[in-house]
Design a protein around this motif. Sequence first.
Motif, short mmCIF file in Angstrom:
data_model
loop_
_atom_site.label_atom_id
_atom_site.label_comp_id
_atom_site.label_asym_id
_atom_site.label_seq_id
_atom_site.Cartn_x
_atom_site.Cartn_y
_atom_site.Cartn_z
N PHE A 35 -0.24 1.46 -7.32
CA PHE A 35 0.64 1.17 -7.04
C PHE A 35 1.84 2.22 -7.51
O PHE A 35 2.79 1.95 -6.75
N SER A 36 1.74 2.73 -8.20
CA SER A 36 2.10 3.58 -9.10
C SER A 36 2.80 5.15 -8.16
O SER A 36 3.79 5.01 -8.03
N LEU A 37 1.67 5.77 -7.35
CA LEU A 37 1.95 6.83 -5.97
C LEU A 37 2.05 5.81 -5.25
O LEU A 37 3.48 7.17 -4.51
N ILE A 38 2.26 4.61 -4.77
CA ILE A 38 3.22 4.30 -3.85
C ILE A 38 4.55 4.49 -4.00
O ILE A 38 5.48 4.86 -3.24
N GLY A 39 4.92 3.82 -4.68
CA GLY A 39 6.14 3.61 -5.80
C GLY A 39 6.71 4.78 -5.69
O GLY A 39 8.34 4.69 -5.17
N VAL A 40 5.96 5.95 -7.04
CA VAL A 40 7.19 6.67 -7.12
C VAL A 40 7.11 8.26 -6.02
O VAL A 40 8.18 8.15 -5.65
N TYR A 41 6.07 7.96 -4.56
CA TYR A 41 5.90 9.85 -4.29
C TYR A 41 6.12 8.56 -2.39
O TYR A 41 6.62 9.85 -1.84
N LEU A 42 5.82 7.76 -2.27
CA LEU A 42 6.12 7.21 -0.79
C LEU A 42 7.26 6.23 -0.35
O LEU A 42 7.88 6.10 0.06
N ALA A 43 7.61 5.40 -1.55
CA ALA A 43 9.05 4.21 -1.27
C ALA A 43 10.20 4.55 -0.62
O ALA A 43 11.15 5.64 -2.17
N GLY A 44 10.85 4.85 -0.12
CA GLY A 44 11.92 4.96 0.47
C GLY A 44 12.36 6.38 0.40
O GLY A 44 13.07 6.93 1.19
N GLN A 45 10.78 6.92 0.88
CA GLN A 45 10.52 8.49 0.85
C GLN A 45 10.49 9.34 2.66
O GLN A 45 10.38 9.96 3.34
N VAL A 46 9.12 8.17 2.76
CA VAL A 46 7.76 7.99 4.11
C VAL A 46 8.82 6.83 4.21
O VAL A 46 8.77 5.51 3.94
N ASP A 47 8.50 6.79 6.16
CA ASP A 47 8.46 5.90 6.72
C ASP A 47 7.01 4.80 6.77
O ASP A 47 6.07 4.81 6.50
N SER A 48 7.45 3.58 5.79
CA SER A 48 6.36 2.64 5.80
C SER A 48 5.36 2.23 6.50
O SER A 48 4.08 2.19 6.30
N TYR A 49 5.46 2.13 7.57
CA TYR A 49 5.48 1.67 8.75
C TYR A 49 4.18 2.89 8.76
O TYR A 49 3.35 2.46 9.47
N PHE A 50 4.45 4.43 8.78
CA PHE A 50 3.88 5.80 9.16
C PHE A 50 2.97 6.38 8.12
O PHE A 50 0.75 6.12 8.16
#
Length: 289
Positions: free
Chosen positions: A15-30
């Motif tokens: 949960f935290s890895l996605i929220g901190v490093y990916l959400a809004g920074q890397v395309d979610s579909y990718f």
Amino acid sequence: MLLLIIVTLLWAFSFSLIGVYLAGQVDSYFSVLTRVLLATLVFLPFLNWRTPPRTAVTLMAIGAIQLGLMYLFYYQSFLLLSVPEVLLFTIFTPVYIALIYNLLARRLSLRNSLWNLLVAAIAVAGAAIIRWDSLSDDYWLGFLVVQGANLCFASGQVAYRQFMQSSGERGKSLPPRQTFGWFFIGASIVAAIAWLLLGKPQYPTGAVQWSVLLWLGAVASGIGYFLWNKGATQVSPATLAAMNNVLIPAGLIVNLLIWNRDANLPRLIAGGLLIVAAVALSEWRNKHP
């Protein structure tokens, strides 16, 4: 239940890895496509290409729903909600598991159905105690998106459990590790279609983001979903429902200790104890029918 506990500890960081490093920074579909493709690669060497067609197609369908569609909803939710809010809104998964299982297993008595719902309700109450404040403006939309993920995850768990336990010789002819690759292939098809239609050119820009995707794909998804689904076949529906909410206090603890997010410790402890009580109650019921 040991497998479910191990995977819970493994997933607590997701949960935290996605929220901190990916959400809004890397395309979610990718992110979804990369994650399920990596999970597929983990099991591809073990895949038996002579798997009976019915088994292969069924596992692909389950994977498409439980993992593919679920991830599409799940990753979108992090664009609308904070990590604690995403965790909070997963509290309804046990209810969905109990209801779906009762609908599929028509031979269950009213007493057993009510028992499953009772244990799920206790787990939901425990999770609700943990955090029910400081909700963002995107509350309702985020809530609905997470419920879509919850429904997909719940139905996939129940479907896999039912299929493996009712398939007889068809399901026992091959070890699960030789057929589980079909599960990820089904998820990959859904993720690939979504990325081609909706994806944006927003890719990881550094080693940290690629490392997070590698961990989430190969370990959290690849190994995690295999062990979780295997564990789901070894416990009662009520225990499976309750164990889904153990992820909430585990995820919040990780979020608090490592990323210093706000969390109400008294609520976290009280809710976590209630969830543990639901699991213990279910296990006691299994030993004293």
